[in-house]
Enzyme design. Sequence first.
Site, PDB file in Angstrom:
ATOM      1  N   ASP A  82       0.844  -1.202   0.000  1.00  0.00           N
ATOM      2  CA  ASP A  82       0.000   0.000   0.000  1.00  0.00           C
ATOM      3  C   ASP A  82       0.881   1.254   0.000  1.00  0.00           C
ATOM      4  O   ASP A  82       1.839   1.340   0.772  1.00  0.00           O
ATOM      5  CB  ASP A  82      -0.891  -0.036   1.256  1.00  0.00           C
ATOM      6  N   VAL A  99      -9.391  -0.632   3.717  1.00  0.00           N
ATOM      7  CA  VAL A  99      -9.910  -0.481   5.080  1.00  0.00           C
ATOM      8  C   VAL A  99      -8.726  -0.591   6.033  1.00  0.00           C
ATOM      9  O   VAL A  99      -8.079  -1.633   6.110  1.00  0.00           O
ATOM     10  CB  VAL A  99     -10.951  -1.569   5.417  1.00  0.00           C
TER      11      VAL A  99
HETATM   12 ZN    ZN Z   1      -4.541   5.133   0.961  1.00  0.00          ZN
END
Ligand code: ZN
Length: 285
Positions: free
Chosen positions: A83, A232
């Site tokens: 990420d 999330v």
């Molecule tokens: Zn992000």
Amino acid sequence: MIQWCTGSEMLARARAEGYAVGAFSAHNAEMVQAILWAAAEERAPVMIQVGQRAIRYMGMEPMMRMIEAFGREVDATVAVHLDHGNGFGQAMQAIRLGFQSVMYDGSHLPIEENIAITRKVAEAAHAVGVSVEGEIGVIGGTEDDITVDEEEARLTRVEEAVRFAEETGVDSLAVAIGTAHGFYKGEPKLHFDRLDDIRRAVGLPLVLHGGSGVPDDQIRRAISLGIAKINVDTELRQAFTDAARGVWSDDPEQYHVAVALGAAREAVKRKVQEKIRLFGSSGKA
Ligand SMILES: [Zn+2]
């Protein structure tokens, strides 16, 4: 056993069938287990995200090895995803460790540079069958104090999204449509008109960052408009922290870490299951 799946395969199917894959951020062993167990119970494809904080805290390789180790006894369909990758080198490191998907986030750079680096990542990743997410537009934090005009300026522009998708070859695209990372002070307002325009112009599965705290009806509408991956993080950390704190405030002398962290793990698992059902990915593994 884990069924490893590339990000692009997972998201293409989600977009085609009108649901979204939950991309859940893990920060420790308990969260890895919670996500895997929730995915198995829901028979849902999931992405386990390893982000910059988890990398600084646990390390990228230990996170990957934990997922593999816990995954040996779980039947789940999983893509491990980097990420907000911070550069070409970090993306290559993730690929070498066995990640199925990487994000390179060059959204803070001028578009030319963002395109150039994202394209390099995509070429290298695709050569070894790994999927790539890029970002165009600025997804800030909820702590940023910005005016309506400033927010408008941060939104992903349709022409830029088209150009970015064509020139980089990414498999999925994170868009700025009014969400922010962290907790919202008021109720967030997603720009669905912009999302709809992007979806019509760009054929790729779209990614929603900053989904924590967005009301369920807005999430469902975003999915109907081409969002195929929803990140999330904040809500999972909140579930974890609140549950552990609950145990310790009930019994300040509870020194068996398995009691508090076990309750935290259970709370994260429930939250992941709730999100999987909201996203419509239950039973899609
Ligand atoms: Zn992000």
